[in-house]
Scaffold this motif. Structure first.
Motif, PDB file in Angstrom:
ATOM      1  N   VAL A   1     -18.989 -45.567  20.885  1.00 20.16           N
ATOM      2  CA  VAL A   1     -19.244 -44.236  20.801  1.00 20.16           C
ATOM      3  C   VAL A   1     -18.577 -43.170  21.627  1.00 20.16           C
ATOM      4  CG1 VAL A   1     -21.729 -44.778  20.544  1.00 20.16           C
ATOM      5  CG2 VAL A   1     -21.075 -44.264  22.565  1.00 20.16           C
ATOM      6  N   ARG A   2     -18.260 -41.864  20.901  1.00 22.62           N
ATOM      7  CA  ARG A   2     -17.380 -40.878  21.647  1.00 22.62           C
ATOM      8  C   ARG A   2     -18.241 -40.248  22.552  1.00 22.62           C
ATOM      9  NH1 ARG A   2     -16.822 -35.847  21.211  1.00 22.62           N
ATOM     10  NH2 ARG A   2     -15.098 -34.851  22.081  1.00 22.62           N
ATOM     11  N   ALA A   3     -19.598 -39.694  22.370  1.00 24.63           N
ATOM     12  CA  ALA A   3     -20.357 -38.758  22.968  1.00 24.63           C
ATOM     13  C   ALA A   3     -21.811 -38.954  22.852  1.00 24.63           C
ATOM     14  CB  ALA A   3     -19.788 -37.283  22.606  1.00 24.63           C
ATOM     15  N   THR A   4     -22.624 -38.422  23.545  1.00 30.17           N
ATOM     16  CA  THR A   4     -24.195 -38.449  23.584  1.00 30.17           C
ATOM     17  C   THR A   4     -24.643 -37.229  23.849  1.00 30.17           C
ATOM     18  OG1 THR A   4     -24.216 -39.499  25.731  1.00 30.17           O
ATOM     19  CG2 THR A   4     -24.240 -41.091  23.841  1.00 30.17           C
ATOM     20  N   PRO A   5     -25.837 -36.758  23.410  1.00 25.38           N
ATOM     21  CA  PRO A   5     -26.284 -35.572  23.991  1.00 25.38           C
ATOM     22  C   PRO A   5     -26.524 -35.501  25.395  1.00 25.38           C
ATOM     23  CG  PRO A   5     -27.692 -36.270  21.905  1.00 25.38           C
ATOM     24  CD  PRO A   5     -26.658 -37.668  22.441  1.00 25.38           C
ATOM     25  N   GLY A   6     -26.200 -34.491  26.045  1.00 26.98           N
ATOM     26  CA  GLY A   6     -26.242 -34.219  27.458  1.00 26.98           C
ATOM     27  C   GLY A   6     -25.053 -34.788  28.067  1.00 26.98           C
ATOM     28  N   GLY A   7     -24.095 -35.290  27.408  1.00 27.66           N
ATOM     29  CA  GLY A   7     -22.830 -35.650  27.959  1.00 27.66           C
ATOM     30  C   GLY A   7     -21.948 -34.490  27.924  1.00 27.66           C
ATOM     31  N   THR A   8     -20.597 -34.756  27.722  1.00 27.97           N
ATOM     32  CA  THR A   8     -19.394 -34.020  27.853  1.00 27.97           C
ATOM     33  C   THR A   8     -18.686 -33.914  26.396  1.00 27.97           C
ATOM     34  OG1 THR A   8     -17.963 -35.690  28.617  1.00 27.97           O
ATOM     35  CG2 THR A   8     -18.942 -34.465  30.300  1.00 27.97           C
ATOM     36  N   GLY A   9     -19.320 -34.513  25.410  1.00 32.75           N
ATOM     37  CA  GLY A   9     -18.719 -34.213  24.055  1.00 32.75           C
ATOM     38  C   GLY A   9     -18.050 -33.045  23.758  1.00 32.75           C
ATOM     39  N   PHE A  10     -18.619 -31.935  24.143  1.00 31.14           N
ATOM     40  CA  PHE A  10     -18.407 -30.492  23.719  1.00 31.14           C
ATOM     41  C   PHE A  10     -17.229 -30.132  24.596  1.00 31.14           C
ATOM     42  CE2 PHE A  10     -21.453 -29.842  27.300  1.00 31.14           C
ATOM     43  CZ  PHE A  10     -20.946 -28.590  27.695  1.00 31.14           C
ATOM     44  N   THR A  11     -16.823 -30.564  25.719  1.00 34.33           N
ATOM     45  CA  THR A  11     -15.794 -30.322  26.541  1.00 34.33           C
ATOM     46  C   THR A  11     -14.488 -30.898  26.429  1.00 34.33           C
ATOM     47  OG1 THR A  11     -15.997 -32.084  28.236  1.00 34.33           O
ATOM     48  CG2 THR A  11     -17.512 -30.391  28.307  1.00 34.33           C
ATOM     49  N   LYS A  12     -13.242 -30.342  26.642  1.00 37.04           N
ATOM     50  CA  LYS A  12     -12.168 -30.884  26.457  1.00 37.04           C
ATOM     51  C   LYS A  12     -11.646 -31.417  27.856  1.00 37.04           C
ATOM     52  CE  LYS A  12      -7.940 -29.646  23.688  1.00 37.04           C
ATOM     53  NZ  LYS A  12      -8.242 -30.782  22.560  1.00 37.04           N
ATOM     54  N   CYS A  13     -12.025 -32.391  28.140  1.00 33.82           N
ATOM     55  CA  CYS A  13     -11.833 -33.312  29.332  1.00 33.82           C
ATOM     56  C   CYS A  13     -11.024 -34.602  29.151  1.00 33.82           C
ATOM     57  CB  CYS A  13     -13.033 -33.335  30.289  1.00 33.82           C
ATOM     58  SG  CYS A  13     -14.027 -34.472  29.691  1.00 33.82           S
ATOM     59  N   GLY A  14     -10.192 -35.094  30.123  1.00 34.71           N
ATOM     60  CA  GLY A  14      -9.319 -36.234  29.811  1.00 34.71           C
ATOM     61  C   GLY A  14     -10.037 -37.427  29.877  1.00 34.71           C
ATOM     62  N   GLY A  15     -11.327 -37.506  30.345  1.00 39.26           N
ATOM     63  CA  GLY A  15     -12.355 -38.696  30.197  1.00 39.26           C
ATOM     64  C   GLY A  15     -12.677 -38.773  28.886  1.00 39.26           C
ATOM     65  N   ASN A  16     -13.039 -37.851  28.038  1.00 36.22           N
ATOM     66  CA  ASN A  16     -13.145 -38.166  26.525  1.00 36.22           C
ATOM     67  C   ASN A  16     -12.273 -39.029  25.932  1.00 36.22           C
ATOM     68  OD1 ASN A  16     -15.855 -36.737  27.019  1.00 36.22           O
ATOM     69  ND2 ASN A  16     -15.180 -34.621  26.266  1.00 36.22           N
ATOM     70  N   TYR A  17     -11.227 -38.536  25.978  1.00 39.18           N
ATOM     71  CA  TYR A  17      -9.872 -39.002  25.353  1.00 39.18           C
ATOM     72  C   TYR A  17      -9.718 -40.469  25.992  1.00 39.18           C
ATOM     73  CZ  TYR A  17      -9.356 -34.450  23.438  1.00 39.18           C
ATOM     74  OH  TYR A  17      -9.768 -33.464  22.984  1.00 39.18           O
ATOM     75  N   ALA A  18      -9.797 -40.652  27.000  1.00 40.04           N
ATOM     76  CA  ALA A  18      -9.384 -41.829  27.582  1.00 40.04           C
ATOM     77  C   ALA A  18     -10.439 -43.140  27.286  1.00 40.04           C
ATOM     78  CB  ALA A  18      -9.490 -41.989  29.141  1.00 40.04           C
ATOM     79  N   ALA A  19     -11.753 -42.618  27.213  1.00 41.44           N
ATOM     80  CA  ALA A  19     -12.748 -43.499  26.443  1.00 41.44           C
ATOM     81  C   ALA A  19     -12.546 -43.824  24.838  1.00 41.44           C
ATOM     82  CB  ALA A  19     -14.155 -42.697  26.904  1.00 41.44           C
ATOM     83  N   SER A  20     -11.864 -42.994  24.374  1.00 41.65           N
ATOM     84  CA  SER A  20     -11.874 -43.152  22.897  1.00 41.65           C
ATOM     85  C   SER A  20     -10.344 -43.994  22.585  1.00 41.65           C
ATOM     86  CB  SER A  20     -11.365 -41.675  22.193  1.00 41.65           C
ATOM     87  OG  SER A  20      -9.916 -41.230  22.442  1.00 41.65           O
ATOM     88  N   ILE A  21      -9.699 -44.173  23.361  1.00 38.90           N
ATOM     89  CA  ILE A  21      -8.428 -45.031  23.325  1.00 38.90           C
ATOM     90  C   ILE A  21      -8.691 -46.532  22.794  1.00 38.90           C
ATOM     91  CG2 ILE A  21      -6.286 -46.170  24.302  1.00 38.90           C
ATOM     92  CD1 ILE A  21      -6.343 -43.612  26.198  1.00 38.90           C
ATOM     93  N   ALA A  22      -9.805 -47.243  23.283  1.00 38.53           N
ATOM     94  CA  ALA A  22     -10.103 -48.611  22.757  1.00 38.53           C
ATOM     95  C   ALA A  22     -10.297 -48.671  21.199  1.00 38.53           C
ATOM     96  CB  ALA A  22     -11.326 -49.077  23.480  1.00 38.53           C
ATOM     97  N   ALA A  23     -10.986 -47.537  20.806  1.00 33.18           N
ATOM     98  CA  ALA A  23     -11.256 -47.580  19.289  1.00 33.18           C
ATOM     99  C   ALA A  23     -10.287 -47.286  18.430  1.00 33.18           C
ATOM    100  CB  ALA A  23     -12.393 -46.561  19.020  1.00 33.18           C
ATOM    101  N   GLN A  24      -9.445 -46.270  18.839  1.00 38.26           N
ATOM    102  CA  GLN A  24      -8.028 -46.135  18.503  1.00 38.26           C
ATOM    103  C   GLN A  24      -7.391 -47.151  18.296  1.00 38.26           C
ATOM    104  OE1 GLN A  24      -7.152 -42.936  16.870  1.00 38.26           O
ATOM    105  NE2 GLN A  24      -5.131 -44.007  16.155  1.00 38.26           N
ATOM    106  N   VAL A  25      -7.134 -47.943  19.116  1.00 41.69           N
ATOM    107  CA  VAL A  25      -6.084 -49.226  19.375  1.00 41.69           C
ATOM    108  C   VAL A  25      -6.828 -50.366  18.204  1.00 41.69           C
ATOM    109  CG1 VAL A  25      -5.628 -51.159  20.555  1.00 41.69           C
ATOM    110  CG2 VAL A  25      -5.236 -48.901  21.713  1.00 41.69           C
ATOM    111  N   LYS A  26      -8.018 -50.405  18.162  1.00 43.01           N
ATOM    112  CA  LYS A  26      -9.058 -51.370  17.071  1.00 43.01           C
ATOM    113  C   LYS A  26      -8.471 -50.773  15.877  1.00 43.01           C
ATOM    114  CE  LYS A  26     -13.555 -52.270  15.725  1.00 43.01           C
ATOM    115  NZ  LYS A  26     -14.974 -51.912  16.322  1.00 43.01           N
ATOM    116  N   ALA A  27      -8.523 -49.503  15.744  1.00 35.42           N
ATOM    117  CA  ALA A  27      -8.333 -48.889  14.359  1.00 35.42           C
ATOM    118  C   ALA A  27      -6.870 -49.269  14.030  1.00 35.42           C
ATOM    119  CB  ALA A  27      -8.760 -47.674  14.305  1.00 35.42           C
ATOM    120  N   GLU A  28      -5.922 -49.033  14.695  1.00 32.23           N
ATOM    121  CA  GLU A  28      -4.467 -49.207  14.493  1.00 32.23           C
ATOM    122  C   GLU A  28      -4.287 -50.761  14.225  1.00 32.23           C
ATOM    123  OE1 GLU A  28      -2.470 -47.380  17.797  1.00 32.23           O
ATOM    124  OE2 GLU A  28      -2.963 -45.476  17.007  1.00 32.23           O
ATOM    125  N   GLU A  29      -4.707 -51.479  14.950  1.00 32.30           N
ATOM    126  CA  GLU A  29      -4.483 -52.986  14.640  1.00 32.30           C
ATOM    127  C   GLU A  29      -5.045 -53.432  13.354  1.00 32.30           C
ATOM    128  OE1 GLU A  29      -6.513 -54.772  17.996  1.00 32.30           O
ATOM    129  OE2 GLU A  29      -4.706 -54.409  19.547  1.00 32.30           O
TER     130      GLU A  29
END
Length: 355
Positions: free
Chosen positions: A184-212
């Protein structure tokens, strides 16, 4: 805001006309820097030669990830003017991101002034070739040297610039999207609406999976039900179903994109009904199969518009518009980029000239 300027004594060789710029490959001669300290606030705003930033190994950003950033562009028009596109929106989003991460806010007028002065200083770096622009990356991070979880007592606000080529050198072509149902990328009460590096770091695993698996990007579902469509990769996403537009609402888990907001304004001015609502992935796939899903596209600063030609959810796949860029998608791309590059009249008042 008073900004001190220290000129670089040695200037870099600029990319030659026609040279492939890529994205984030080159950086200009100067950068903007400003410091914040508890009890003093923001101080020492300056434009200095581009270069390394000294950091203590105990700088809190390295341990607790207090970091936010923005992304916008400057454009050179055919009559040699330099335009910014809605920088005040980036300033407001930056302030919202910082507020969520307990970081100091930069006043909207100071953010815009810093961007404007730095671009003015580096205007010779704004490329002129079709589809090119100057990418602007403001960012802030905690600099206090301390190992302990608490808001830092010092921060640095920096802006760097990079001339970039067209995101799609070969034109706007559809991409294949994998619907992620494990991460998952974000949950209510979290940082999904922000532009912070942690959001993008956490998304890399899914991106790699998709590319493979042979897909270009990931379509994220909501973090509670794993049912409702939210974003595509690092972009907002929109779907045209039965001649109406559907996109996820900005209610805390979706980034409030500047391009997203601009596209919504344009669509409404053309008479389209835009539904900002939670759209179930099952309903989206059904619309794909019965062909009421006419077009789909992502929106973001880097690519502007990214048409979607295929969706895969679990073992189910749908092809959208025969894997061709839709008529509306192309028209939106041409219109928004036309405004940004000054080729189309800006009736919305979005552009700001850099003198």
């Amino acid at each position: 805001m008073e900004i001190r300027i220290e000129r670089a004594t040695t200037l870099k060789e600029k990319p030659k006309a026609g040279e492939a710029l890529g994205f984030g490959k080159y950086y200009t001669d100067h950068m903007f820097v400003m410091d914040w300290d508890r009890g003093q606030g923001w101080h020492d705003a300056r434009i200095v030669p581009f270069g390394p930033i000294p950091m203590d190994p105990a700088s809190m950003v390295l341990h607790y990830a207090q970091e936010t950033f923005e992304g916008l562009k400057a454009y050179r028009t055919k009559d040699d003017r330099i335009l910014l596109f809605r920088p005040e929106m980036n300033a407001r989003r930056f302030a919202n991101s910082n507020r969520r991460l307990c970081m100091p806010e930069v006043a909207e007028e100071d953010f815009v002034e810093a961007v404007t002065q730095l671009v003015a200083c580096e205007k010779d770096w704004v490329p002129a070739e079709e589809g090119t622009s100057l990418y602007i990356r403001p960012f802030m991070f905690a600099t206090e040297a301390a190992v302990g979880v608490h808001p830092a007592s010092s921060y640095k606000f920096v802006i760097i610039l990079s001339p970039v080529g067209a995101y799609y050198p070969e034109g706007v072509n559809p991409v294949k999207i994998y619907v992620e149902d494990e991460y998952v990328r974000a949950t209510p009460g979290g940082t999904g609406f922000t532009k912070c590096g942690g959001n993008y770091a956490a998304s890399i695993a899914a991106q790699v999976k998709a590319e493979e698996m042979g897909f270009t990007q990931v379509l994220w579902l909501d973090g509670v039900h794993r049912k409702y469509v939210e974003e595509v990769g690092t972009m907002n996403v929109m779907f045209m179903i039965d001649n109406e537009i559907y996109t996820a609402p900005c209610d805390g888990t979706v980034l409030p994109g500047v391009t997203r907001d601009s596209i919504i304004h344009i669509l409404k001015s053309w008479g389209y009904k835009v539904n900002e609502m939670h759209l179930a992935i099952d309903d989206l796939m059904k619309a794909g199969h019965d062909k009421t899903l006419q077009e789909a596209f992502g929106t973001g600063t880097a690519a502007v518009i990214s048409p979607i030609g295929e969706l895969r959810y679990k073992e189910d796949e749908v092809t959208i518009n025969d894997f061709k860029t839709g008529e509306l998608t192309q028209k939106l791309y041409d219109t928004l980029t036309g405004i940004q590059w000054g080729d189309i009249e800006d009736t919305f008042g979005w552009t700001r000239e850099v003198k």
